[in-house]
Design a protein around this motif. Sequence first.
Motif, PDB file in Angstrom:
ATOM      1  N   THR A  63       0.869  -1.173   0.000  1.00 25.41           N
ATOM      2  CA  THR A  63       0.000   0.000   0.000  1.00 25.41           C
ATOM      3  C   THR A  63       0.903   1.220   0.000  1.00 25.41           C
ATOM      4  O   THR A  63       1.810   1.325   0.827  1.00 25.41           O
ATOM      5  CB  THR A  63      -0.913   0.005   1.240  1.00 25.41           C
ATOM      6  N   GLN A  64       0.657   2.129  -0.936  1.00 22.89           N
ATOM      7  CA  GLN A  64       1.534   3.289  -1.095  1.00 22.89           C
ATOM      8  C   GLN A  64       0.762   4.454  -1.675  1.00 22.89           C
ATOM      9  O   GLN A  64      -0.306   4.266  -2.249  1.00 22.89           O
ATOM     10  CB  GLN A  64       2.699   2.941  -2.017  1.00 22.89           C
ATOM     11  N   ARG A 100      -2.615  10.653  -1.024  1.00 22.49           N
ATOM     12  CA  ARG A 100      -1.851  11.202   0.104  1.00 22.49           C
ATOM     13  C   ARG A 100      -2.753  11.786   1.189  1.00 22.49           C
ATOM     14  O   ARG A 100      -2.432  11.701   2.379  1.00 22.49           O
ATOM     15  CB  ARG A 100      -0.871  12.263  -0.390  1.00 22.49           C
ATOM     16  N   GLU A 101      -3.873  12.379   0.791  1.00 28.08           N
ATOM     17  CA  GLU A 101      -4.751  12.986   1.804  1.00 28.08           C
ATOM     18  C   GLU A 101      -5.438  11.937   2.680  1.00 28.08           C
ATOM     19  O   GLU A 101      -6.048  12.267   3.691  1.00 28.08           O
ATOM     20  CB  GLU A 101      -5.790  13.910   1.155  1.00 28.08           C
ATOM     21  N   SER A 102      -5.318  10.661   2.307  1.00 29.18           N
ATOM     22  CA  SER A 102      -5.884   9.582   3.114  1.00 29.18           C
ATOM     23  C   SER A 102      -4.836   8.917   4.003  1.00 29.18           C
ATOM     24  O   SER A 102      -5.126   7.918   4.656  1.00 29.18           O
ATOM     25  CB  SER A 102      -6.525   8.534   2.191  1.00 29.18           C
ATOM     26  N   TRP A 103      -3.613   9.448   4.020  1.00 24.37           N
ATOM     27  CA  TRP A 103      -2.530   8.919   4.847  1.00 24.37           C
ATOM     28  C   TRP A 103      -2.255   9.885   5.994  1.00 24.37           C
ATOM     29  O   TRP A 103      -2.400  11.092   5.860  1.00 24.37           O
ATOM     30  CB  TRP A 103      -1.231   8.823   4.040  1.00 24.37           C
ATOM     31  N   GLY A 104      -1.789   9.336   7.084  1.00 26.75           N
ATOM     32  CA  GLY A 104      -1.302  10.146   8.185  1.00 26.75           C
ATOM     33  C   GLY A 104      -0.147   9.441   8.862  1.00 26.75           C
ATOM     34  O   GLY A 104      -0.120   8.224   8.937  1.00 26.75           O
ATOM     35  N   VAL A 105       0.823  10.200   9.326  1.00 18.33           N
ATOM     36  CA  VAL A 105       1.963   9.644  10.043  1.00 18.33           C
ATOM     37  C   VAL A 105       2.153  10.445  11.321  1.00 18.33           C
ATOM     38  O   VAL A 105       2.228  11.686  11.275  1.00 18.33           O
ATOM     39  CB  VAL A 105       3.261   9.700   9.185  1.00 18.33           C
ATOM     40  N   GLY A 106       2.196   9.773  12.416  1.00 15.59           N
ATOM     41  CA  GLY A 106       2.396  10.445  13.695  1.00 15.59           C
ATOM     42  C   GLY A 106       1.289  11.426  14.033  1.00 15.59           C
ATOM     43  O   GLY A 106       1.527  12.438  14.692  1.00 15.59           O
ATOM     44  N   GLY A 107       0.087  11.159  13.548  1.00 15.68           N
ATOM     45  CA  GLY A 107      -1.047  12.024  13.812  1.00 15.68           C
ATOM     46  C   GLY A 107      -1.168  13.208  12.856  1.00 15.68           C
ATOM     47  O   GLY A 107      -2.044  14.046  13.012  1.00 15.68           O
ATOM     48  N   THR A 108      -0.282  13.258  11.849  1.00 16.72           N
ATOM     49  CA  THR A 108      -0.293  14.377  10.904  1.00 16.72           C
ATOM     50  C   THR A 108      -0.670  13.869   9.503  1.00 16.72           C
ATOM     51  O   THR A 108      -0.010  12.954   8.999  1.00 16.72           O
ATOM     52  CB  THR A 108       1.091  15.039  10.843  1.00 16.72           C
ATOM     53  N   PRO A 109      -1.718  14.442   8.891  1.00 19.72           N
ATOM     54  CA  PRO A 109      -2.074  14.045   7.526  1.00 19.72           C
ATOM     55  C   PRO A 109      -0.944  14.398   6.552  1.00 19.72           C
ATOM     56  O   PRO A 109      -0.264  15.416   6.723  1.00 19.72           O
ATOM     57  CB  PRO A 109      -3.325  14.875   7.218  1.00 19.72           C
ATOM     58  N   LEU A 110      -0.724  13.553   5.559  1.00 21.58           N
ATOM     59  CA  LEU A 110       0.313  13.806   4.549  1.00 21.58           C
ATOM     60  C   LEU A 110      -0.180  14.702   3.428  1.00 21.58           C
ATOM     61  O   LEU A 110       0.623  15.319   2.753  1.00 21.58           O
ATOM     62  CB  LEU A 110       0.815  12.486   3.955  1.00 21.58           C
ATOM     63  N   GLY A 111      -1.477  14.719   3.181  1.00 16.80           N
ATOM     64  CA  GLY A 111      -2.008  15.470   2.043  1.00 16.80           C
ATOM     65  C   GLY A 111      -2.438  16.857   2.383  1.00 16.80           C
ATOM     66  O   GLY A 111      -2.444  17.330   3.466  1.00 16.80           O
ATOM     67  N   GLU A 132      -2.887   1.835  -4.377  1.00 18.08           N
ATOM     68  CA  GLU A 132      -2.501   3.241  -4.238  1.00 18.08           C
ATOM     69  C   GLU A 132      -3.577   3.994  -3.468  1.00 18.08           C
ATOM     70  O   GLU A 132      -4.756   3.935  -3.807  1.00 18.08           O
ATOM     71  CB  GLU A 132      -2.290   3.864  -5.610  1.00 18.08           C
ATOM     72  N   VAL A 133      -3.151   4.657  -2.418  1.00 14.97           N
ATOM     73  CA  VAL A 133      -4.048   5.419  -1.562  1.00 14.97           C
ATOM     74  C   VAL A 133      -3.654   6.891  -1.669  1.00 14.97           C
ATOM     75  O   VAL A 133      -2.482   7.223  -1.492  1.00 14.97           O
ATOM     76  CB  VAL A 133      -3.947   4.935  -0.094  1.00 14.97           C
TER      77      VAL A 133
END
Length: 59
Positions: free
Chosen positions: A7-8, A48-59, A45-46
């Motif tokens: 998943t990327q 970027r706005e549907s990803w988050g790292v450490g509580g922070t959205p990537l998108g 493929e997901v």
Amino acid sequence: MPLIQITQPPGFDNEQKRTAIEAVTQAYVDATGKPASSVWVTITEVPRESWGVGGTPLG
């Protein structure tokens, strides 16, 4: 039949996906001795706005 799921975020072209699938398959074959013909790999493929790292959205 082993199934490996990747998943990327979007952005890889078809050649990059092909290379990743080949490399992941070979790594599994090397680690387990299973035949490559039995290994399935999917790439999801997901956006970027549907990803988050450490509580922070990537998108």
